[in-house]
Design a protein around this motif. Structure first.
Motif, mmCIF file in Angstrom:
data_model
loop_
_atom_site.group_PDB
_atom_site.id
_atom_site.type_symbol
_atom_site.label_atom_id
_atom_site.label_comp_id
_atom_site.label_asym_id
_atom_site.label_seq_id
_atom_site.Cartn_x
_atom_site.Cartn_y
_atom_site.Cartn_z
ATOM 1 N N PRO A 588 -67.906 8.961 5.255
ATOM 2 C CA PRO A 588 -67.292 7.701 5.714
ATOM 3 C C PRO A 588 -68.273 6.538 5.822
ATOM 4 O O PRO A 588 -67.849 5.394 5.943
ATOM 5 N N CYS A 589 -69.581 6.842 5.756
ATOM 6 C CA CYS A 589 -70.583 5.774 5.904
ATOM 7 C C CYS A 589 -71.430 5.604 4.654
ATOM 8 O O CYS A 589 -72.531 5.039 4.703
ATOM 9 N N PRO A 747 -62.901 3.083 3.049
ATOM 10 C CA PRO A 747 -63.908 3.922 3.718
ATOM 11 C C PRO A 747 -65.284 3.707 3.093
ATOM 12 O O PRO A 747 -65.430 3.718 1.871
ATOM 13 N N GLY A 748 -66.297 3.528 3.933
ATOM 14 C CA GLY A 748 -67.640 3.257 3.455
ATOM 15 C C GLY A 748 -68.163 1.946 4.012
ATOM 16 O O GLY A 748 -67.448 1.209 4.703
ATOM 17 N N ILE A 749 -69.410 1.651 3.683
ATOM 18 C CA ILE A 749 -70.071 0.449 4.177
ATOM 19 C C ILE A 749 -70.176 -0.558 3.039
ATOM 20 O O ILE A 749 -70.857 -0.299 2.042
ATOM 21 N N ARG A 826 -65.375 -2.356 14.183
ATOM 22 C CA ARG A 826 -66.218 -1.353 13.504
ATOM 23 C C ARG A 826 -65.589 0.034 13.549
ATOM 24 O O ARG A 826 -65.530 0.739 12.537
ATOM 25 N N ASP A 827 -65.155 0.452 14.719
ATOM 26 C CA ASP A 827 -64.631 1.812 14.861
ATOM 27 C C ASP A 827 -63.399 2.025 13.999
ATOM 28 O O ASP A 827 -63.199 3.124 13.456
ATOM 29 N N LEU A 828 -62.572 1.014 13.873
ATOM 30 C CA LEU A 828 -61.368 1.132 13.046
ATOM 31 C C LEU A 828 -61.745 1.493 11.611
ATOM 32 O O LEU A 828 -61.114 2.360 10.996
ATOM 33 N N PHE A 829 -62.795 0.853 11.083
ATOM 34 C CA PHE A 829 -63.130 1.056 9.679
ATOM 35 C C PHE A 829 -64.089 2.219 9.441
ATOM 36 O O PHE A 829 -64.267 2.637 8.300
ATOM 37 N N ILE A 830 -64.665 2.760 10.504
ATOM 38 C CA ILE A 830 -65.519 3.932 10.342
ATOM 39 C C ILE A 830 -64.745 5.217 10.620
ATOM 40 O O ILE A 830 -64.819 6.185 9.853
#
Length: 946
Positions: A588-589, A747-749, A826-830
């Motif tokens: 996810p990151c 998902p991802g940075i 941030r938490d939503l997208f991680i």
């Protein structure tokens, strides 16, 4: 897999002497305003003087002084900290520069295997080539050794720091024994010169040099002082050097220098022929970059001391590992790295990503303690959904008919991998074959194979391996590694039956399928061979696929990307969602990239070229006309026109992708284009190459391009092309907006390469390393922020920016709004769920949408696809010669289409870009949002439940 503390978004900066720590520091407020949380830096350690990229490290224990002082670096990291940002640093564990600027390499060349640094470098001190035992072959000569020697291009010179061999810009140290012997001989002669008063310093110098272990460094300091003090000693020395270096036209006069060179721990060789004997592992085929033995803990500690200190101090908050496939054992390296990081404060979940190019359905080994890859896998998946699959199939017919070649891309890759093995890696292959031969001698089923048969098997299996490498590091072979090796071996046995038996034996070795009678030492030898082979396959794939096949197969070059599959017909939206769901479960990151310093084309160039798949018939008609109109502009070389059909198609697609938007950019475009086409032609290796450049061909190619772009009366091509490219540029821009939003919310940075927040029409490096006009970007963002705040909603601003799309502000605005929303959530997208959404009606094939949900917090991402094709299919649209008009689609194109929302989703939504509030409808028991409302103002939408 780690549970890292990831960035929200990264911004890649290419540091060099023209862009320093101080320059980056001034950008930090801008990057924060844009929504970035990490500055993603190219390598910052000391590199070759003038290095444009930093990957040629000369001293990993210090920062690059060309970028600024340690105080400048500290000021940058402190400014980042004050703005709530971190530093993601690119590091290069695989290799260093092989040259005099590298003190470790210099000491190895001076002292050979006895150097304390000799074990740092991946050198074979006992190679199979005769005469190279204890030596390193240096392929630095521009012509054969004998010619360079007798042309007096190789000379012995005396400098303040000792005796050296000079070859143009190369300086090679003499061994201590050679230096001491020469200096002792000169000192004796000087001490006996008649008519000169005795010098006590000379007597002392002789006594020093005649000791069993003379201190040559101290002795030379004394001699150099004498050299600069007494003119007669300088005259004597200069004369000795002149005689030593020989006289042109007198071959025997070079015997002494030849003998001196033969005593050294290096052997100089012609760069073109030396590739067959080179005995150190390189970065791909780049002889000026020598690989490190990073598996040795001493090497790891020496090369990572500064990096680990920067991480301990908090100045570096994440690491990008360059070329992880070059390491002998990537897993062990990464585990050691994380172990060292976890011992330095609260860094147990340090953010680490690896540059790893994945094949089809290949997954990053889940045991690796990293957060994922640098994003080529995401890049190619994302790009694929903007290619019309039906249109791509039509382009197959055009390409085959135009070039006469029916080869699929996989066949091209196989052929070119075999070619680069022979041309670039002959020495590496031969060394591996000899090692395999020794294993075969110990096996009762293998000892009958000849060396030629074993080498043939090596070539076949390596050329047919479908991934860059496997990762076997002990006697347990993972299922994924077994699959790829068995697949390659089966292909080799089927495609080349004569190599079948040897391929079968090699497959057993690679899979460590030992016969019972092998001893533990013999089994360990099989494992060592396999691990060495794994370091070989990556360079072969890189040079055969990335740097050859991707420049030869020109059906739709927007698919010709690192890790891409040019022979495919795009990617269905369903596949995009499937891969994103896997990504959020496993990585996810990981980085979401669309442009990097290594991409063949920027995201905006690819987006434009993708549009051709939506208008294949119109494209085919134009290509045929352009070929006819430009035929007379083709120079003849050896009776053949330049360029050929394949290259001509490549040129037209490049023009479609890279044609400037602003008139002021046209002045430099011709030079950029010509330089790019010469590089591309050399990479393709069909008519010219880096090994054997053909200046006549390259000149003819440049002449053709210059001619067809000349704004003269009667240039029908240029007149029609400029009209045509306005259409592809417009629809490419709309696709680019969609790519940017999907990158940010998937998902991802999300990662942004320098300058790509506005339209960026760069080609492969060095074109994509051109200076970025940051002043304009800072000004534009400040103006947009002010306008956005005044607008109090953004609808009018969004519509205005889209109407002025060529200036790029619409892309900047979208990125600014979406990144700041992401940073605030941030938490939503991680950790939030990823929920694919479908649409109804005519627009369902032209929409990619998904929801992200974390408890009661929701977001919706909705992106329109293939808008040129949709415009053409819209009955009210005016289409001339199969081309859509430029202008945003009217709402009626979506009037029968709606987005189906999840059952428990909110009924009220806010559009982040326009400030509009949308209420869901209830139809047939489902909550929906009309696509006509979603795409009323922009071709993309980001909605929130707040």
């Amino acid at each position: 897999m780690l549970s890292p503390q990831p960035p929200a978004a990264t911004y890649r900066i290419q540091f060099n002497r023209h862009f320093s720590f101080a320059g980056a520091r001034t950008l930090v407020p801008y990057l924060q305003d844009l929504g970035m949380t990490e500055l993603y830096a190219s390598p910052l350690l000391k590199a070759r003087r003038g290095s444009p990229h930093g990957y040629d490290v000369t001293d990993p224990t210090s920062l690059n002084p060309e970028l600024g002082s340690e105080e400048d670096f500290t000021a940058l990291t402190e400014t980042l900290r004050q703005h709530g940002m971190g530093l993601l640093l690119d590091i290069v564990p695989n290799h260093m520069a092989a040259g005099a600027e590298n003190p470790w390499w210099l000491d190895t060349m001076r002292n050979g295997p006895g150097s304390p640094y000799a074990g740092f470098f991946d050198i074979d001190w006992n190679p199979i080539s005769p005469g190279l035992a204890g030596k390193v072959l240096l392929p630095i000569l521009g012509e054969p050794y004998g010619k360079a020697l007798e042309n007096r291009e190789l000379t012995l010179e005396a400098t303040e720091d000792g005796l050296w061999i000079r070859y143009f810009d190369h300086r090679l140290p003499l061994s201590p024994g050679s230096s001491g012997r020469i200096l002792a001989g000169w000192s004796r002669e000087l001490a006996g010169v008649q008519g000169r008063p005795p010098l006590p310093q000379l007597t002392g110098l002789l006594n020093m040099l005649e000791k069993p272990a003379p201190d040559f460094v101290h002795a030379w300091v004394i001699f150099w002082r004498l050299y600069n003090t007494y003119p007669w000693i300088k005259t004597f020395t200069d004369h000795k050097l002149d005689v030593f270096n020989g006289k042109k036209g007198v071959p025997q006069s070079f015997d002494r220098l030849d003998g001196l060179l033969s005593e050294q721990y290096s052997r100089l060789a012609f760069w073109r022929s030396a590739r067959e004997k080179i005995n150190y592992r390189r970065f791909f085929d780049v002889s000026s970059l020598v690989s490190l033995r990073m598996e040795d803990e001493k090497v790891f500690e020496a090369t990572h001391s500064l990096i680990l200190n920067l991480a301990r101090s908090g100045q570096v908050t994440g690491l990008r590992i360059d070329h992880v496939d070059g390491l002998r054992d990537p897993y062990s390296y990464l585990a050691r790295l994380q172990d060292r990081l976890s011992c330095r404060g609260d860094l147990s979940s340090f953010y680490v990503v690896v540059e790893k190019i994945l094949g089809d359905d290949e997954d990053l080994p889940t045991a690796w303690p990293v957060s994922g890859t640098t994003g080529y896998d995401f890049l190619n998946t994302l790009n694929g959904i903007f290619v019309d699959r039906c249109g791509a199939a039509e382009l197959d017919r055009l390409y085959t008919g135009l070039t006469g070649s029916g080869e699929d891309f996989e066949t091209v890759v196989y052929t070119q991998k075999k070619r680069v093995i022979a041309e670039l890696f002959a020495g590496d292959t031969r060394t591996l074959a000899h090692r395999l031969g020794r294993l075969a001698e110990e096996d009762r089923w293998g000892r009958e194979f000849t060396l030629a048969e074993l080498e043939q098997a090596l070539v076949e299996i390596t050329a047919r391996l479908g991934v860059y490498r496997t990762y076997i590091n002990d006697f347990n072979v993972a299922a994924q590694d077994r699959f790829y090796i068995e697949q390659a071996a089966a292909g080799g046995m089927q495609g080349n039956p004569s190599a079948g038996p040897a391929c079968k034996f090699l497959k057993r070795v690679l899979l460590l399928e030992f016969p019972d009678y092998l001893s533990p030492d013999q089994r360990a030898s099989w494992l060592r061979f396999t691990m060495r082979w794994q370091q070989f396959t990556g360079p072969v794939m890189a040079k055969g696929c990335e740097d050859t096949a991707l420049y030869m197969y020109n059906r739709l070059v927007s698919l010709n990307e690192v890790g891409g599959r040019p022979g495919t017909a795009g990617i269905p939206v369903e596949e995009f969602h499937r891969r994103n769901k896997i990504r959020i479960e496993r990585w996810p990151c990981a980085i979401n990239a669309t442009s990097t310093h290594d991409t063949k084309r920027s995201e905006d160039v690819r987006a434009r070229i993708n549009v051709l798949s939506e208008i294949p018939a119109a494209w085919e008609r134009r290509v045929e006309r352009w070929r006819q109109w430009n035929d007379s502009q083709k120079p003849l070389l050896h009776g053949r026109p330049v360029p050929d059909e394949n290259t001509e198609l490549f040129i037209y697609q490049t023009l479609v992708g890279a044609w400037p938007l602003q008139e002021e950019d046209m002045a430099d475009f011709g030079n950029r284009l010509r330089a790019y086409l010469v590089k591309a032609a050399r990479e393709a290796k069909v008519h010219t190459s880096w090994l054997y450049p053909d200046p006549e061909y390259e000149s003819a190619l440049e002449k053709f391009v210059t001619s067809i772009l000349e704004p003269r009366d009667g240039n029908l091509f240029l007149q029609e092309f400029t009209r045509f490219q306005k259409i592809t540029a417009y629809y490419g821009a709309l696709s680019s907006l969609g790519q940017a939003l999907l990158k940010i919310t998937s998902p991802g940075i999300p990662d942004f390469y320098q300058g790509t927040e506005l339209w960026n029409l760069s080609l492969v490096d060095p074109d994509n390393r051109r200076p970025v006009d940051f002043k304009t970007r800072v000004r534009l963002l400040a103006e947009l922020k002010e306008e956005d705040e005044k607008a109090g909603g953004g609808l009018h601003l969004a519509q205005t920016l889209l109407s002025c799309w060529p200036d790029g502000r619409i892309k900047l605005y979208l990125i600014y709004k979406a990144l700041n929303f992401r940073r605030a959530h941030r938490d939503l997208f991680i950790t939030g769920k990823y929920i694919p959404l479908a649409a109804t009606g005519h627009g369902q094939e032209h929409t990619c949408a998904f929801a992200r949900r974390l408890e009661s917090c929701w977001s919706l991402t909705v992106v329109s696809l293939l808008l040129a094709k949709l415009q053409i299919s819209n009955r009210s649209a005016h289409c001339e010669d199969g081309l859509p008009e430029t202008g945003f689609l009217p709402g009626k194109a979506w009037e029968d289409s709606a987005l189906i929302l999840p059952a428990q989703s909110p009924g009220r939504w806010l559009n982040i870009f326009t400030g509009e509030v949308l209420n869901a409808n209830r139809e047939d028991g489902k909550n929906t949002l009309p696509l006509a409302s979603l795409f009323h103002s922009l071709p993309v939408a980001l909605l929130t439940s707040e």
